[in-house]
Design an enzyme around this catalytic site. Structure first.
Site, PDB file in Angstrom:
ATOM      1  N   LYS A  78       0.851  -1.193   0.000  1.00 27.82           N
ATOM      2  CA  LYS A  78       0.000   0.000   0.000  1.00 27.82           C
ATOM      3  C   LYS A  78       0.887   1.244   0.000  1.00 27.82           C
ATOM      4  CE  LYS A  78      -4.032   1.846   2.552  1.00 27.82           C
ATOM      5  NZ  LYS A  78      -4.903   1.640   3.734  1.00 27.82           N
ATOM      6  N   SER A 153      -9.883   1.464   2.685  1.00 28.90           N
ATOM      7  CA  SER A 153      -9.040   2.295   1.851  1.00 28.90           C
ATOM      8  C   SER A 153      -7.945   1.533   1.101  1.00 28.90           C
ATOM      9  CB  SER A 153      -8.374   3.352   2.721  1.00 28.90           C
ATOM     10  OG  SER A 153      -7.451   2.767   3.623  1.00 28.90           O
ATOM     11  N   SER A 177      -9.991  -0.942   6.895  1.00 28.35           N
ATOM     12  CA  SER A 177      -9.412  -0.713   5.567  1.00 28.35           C
ATOM     13  C   SER A 177      -8.664  -1.897   4.976  1.00 28.35           C
ATOM     14  CB  SER A 177      -8.480   0.497   5.598  1.00 28.35           C
ATOM     15  OG  SER A 177      -9.223   1.684   5.582  1.00 28.35           O
TER      16      SER A 177
END
Lengths: 475, 100
Positions: A78, A153, A177
């Site tokens: 990420k 997310s 997330s």
């Protein structure tokens, strides 16, 4: 279960010399080149770095050495985790041009275990969102249905695994997330116990809530990745100084004799297909020898409110560092304060500004007691409720997300509608408990449904044990 | 729209947060934040006077390491990502008094 090779298969093959890491990485880079123009899981593909690292892994094997338990395994990161020499953006314009001067601890540990990084994945800006629609670089599409969101997310990381770009990716989970996008993309996603994984080099959102964890196709690969990234780090003052158990050893134990908690007063709002799959998950565990126990967690209802006061409050403080002075974007002004205002106004997107305003308000004089202070007390109630529940059961089971993957734009008009996506995942962030999402069948439009397992602090082993049973039942 | 928040309060909060809002943005932010506070009203009636706040799930204690030299980040590498620097230092506009 999956058409893609697992991390374990790749690592075994590379370590024994049956597979070459350079071939594995080329296959994955080719898949990325083929379809990521449409999916857009990546902000940055680390093709050259990946080839270099894969060649080094093969060289170690050729020299008779062992590159480590994740030898040659492609991993996507990420884009809120620092990678030395590789841009790290948080999918925000405000970090434009910044190149971290150090690696996050998780990056270092994966590299030491022989993993090969293939790229940095898209996210809701600063990890604020549940659909990856808040990225400054445009949304990621769900590989299972490109008209729908991948969740968020960590949507890019979930999509990267689902699309076959890497068998393993890392995400961060502040209010769900990792677990929510895992559910929406049909993969496994784990949020470890707060403090189990070092946050050094993870760009902070809500410091008392953030935790890094893996996305994988299989529970065994999740156990392998956790084994690699968990453990004490003196560089993170909230890192837990406990040894990491052997997670892979518990996966075949089954659930005979385990007590699975069903939360009696769970807030409703889950779609009927999600409720049906969750009921079937309970039934499958019961059939495998577990006992279902009804427990009460009354504070669950207030989790959303507590979270959406605490997380923005912490974010408003953490994001104060983005002021145009030391890194990233600067928009000039006549004096330093005007420069900071111009930079932040131009650099942050709408959702980030909304949360900074909400957090600043909740912390400001005259409102602190009514909002932030009260939220922290609800957090205490939540922790106490969960502790009581764990006296009756070994783990809790619930839906991961209220719905399957939803179409683009369907929740963007009303911020609160998006926040409701986190209803079931938020409590484990407030308590710090480990929780994970496991794919369990499909719902509306044949899209995957995930069920969530929540365990007491440091209870990753029993959580993975139950997850492995659900994985066997689902296949 | 709820009357929990006035545009004046939101404007003040924006100043504290070093964000500029256009008049339209201020209106929209006031509406959205008011709506959120309405949703959060579920906690208004709770009596929490006897409850200790929980700041972090992990009991935080200060841990001091030995006071010996440790490697630090490479200065040139750090400064290379700064928007503006000079002689190994961050360059900023005047802190006091604008152009004066």
């Amino acid at each position: 279960m999956s058409e893609y090779p697992t991390a374990l298969q790749i690592a075994d093959g590379v370590r024994s010399g049956d597979l070459k890491a350079v071939d594995i990485v080329e296959q994955h880079l080719a898949t990325i080149a083929e379809t990521d123009d449409e999916i857009r899981a990546f902000n940055y593909v680390m093709a050259d770095e990946a080839r270099r690292r894969a060649a080094a892994v093969d060289a170690t094997v050729a020299a008779g050495g062992d590159p480590g338990p994740m030898a040659g395994v492609p991993v996507a990161l990420k884009d809120n985790m620092c990678t030395r020499g590789v841009p790290t953006t948080c999918s925000s314009k405000i970090l434009d041009g910044w190149i971290p001067p150090y690696d996050a601890t998780v990056v270092q540990r994966l590299a030491d275990a022989g993993a090969v990084f293939v790229g940095k994945t898209n996210l809701d800006e600063f990890a604020m969102g549940s659909s990856t629609e808040n990225s400054a670089f445009g949304p990621t599409r769900n590989p299972l249905d490109t008209s729908r969101v991948p969740g968020g997310s960590s949507g890019g990381s979930a999509a990267a695994v689902a699309a076959g770009y890497a068998p393993v990716s890392l995400g961060s989970d502040t209010g769900g997330s990792i677990r929510q996008p895992a559910a929406l993309c049909g993969v496994v996603g784990v949020k470890p116990t707060y403090g189990r994984v070092s946050r050094l080099g993870l760009i902070a959102f809500g410091s008392s809530l953030d935790q890094i964890g893996p996305f994988t196709h299989t529970v065994a690969d999740a156990a392998l990745t956790l084994q690699t990234i968990c453990g004490h780090d003196p560089g993170d003052s909230t890192s837990i100084p406990e040894p990491t158990p052997d997670y892979s050893s518990v996966l075949d134990r089954g659930v005979d004799g385990l007590r699975i908690g069903r939360i009696a007063d769970l807030p409703d709002g889950a779609d009927p297909d999600v409720v049906a799959r969750t009921d079937e998950a309970f039934a499958a565990l019961e059939a495998a020898g577990a006992t279902i126990v009804d427990v009460e967690v009354p504070a669950f209802t207030y989790g959303l409110t507590a979270y959406y006061l605490i997380a923005p409050a912490e974010a408003s403080s953490n994001l104060a560092r983005f002021d145009g002075v030391r890194y990233g974007l600067r928009v000039d002004g006549a004096d330093v304060e005007e420069m900071m205002r111009n930079t932040r106004t131009a650099g942050f997107g709408d959702e980030v500004k909304r949360r900074i305003l909400l957090g600043t308000y909740a912390l400001s004089a005259g409102y602190y007691d009514a909002y932030y202070g009260k939220a922290l007390k609800i957090r205490r109630l939540m922790a106490d409720d969960f502790a009581r529940a764990y006296q009756q059961c070994d783990v809790l089971l619930s839906p991961s997300s209220p719905s399957v993957a939803f179409p683009f734009g369907s929740k963007t008009a009303d911020p609160f509608a998006m926040y409701l996506c986190d209803t079931y995942t938020i409590p484990a962030n407030l308590t710090g408990d480990p929780a994970m999402s496991v794919p369990f069948g499909t719902g509306a439009d044949d899209l995957p449904v995930g069920v969530q397992i929540i365990a007491p602090a440091l209870g990753e082993s029993v959580m993975l044990q139950v997850a492995a049973e659900l994985e066997r039942s689902a296949s | 729209m709820s009357d929990r928040l006035s545009p004046d309060v939101v404007a003040k909060v924006a100043r504290l947060a070093r964000l500029d809002l256009t008049p339209d943005e201020l209106d929209r932010a006031t509406g959205q934040l008011s709506d959120m506070l309405d949703h959060f009203a579920d906690i208004d009636a709770l009596d929490l006077s006897d409850v200790e706040p929980l700041n972090s799930p992990y009991p935080l204690v200060n841990v001091l390491r030995d006071d010996d030299e440790q490697p630090t980040l490479d200065r040139d590498e750090v400064m290379a990502s700064a928007p503006k620097s000079e002689d190994g230092r961050f360059w900023v506009p005047p802190v006091l008094g604008g152009d004066s």
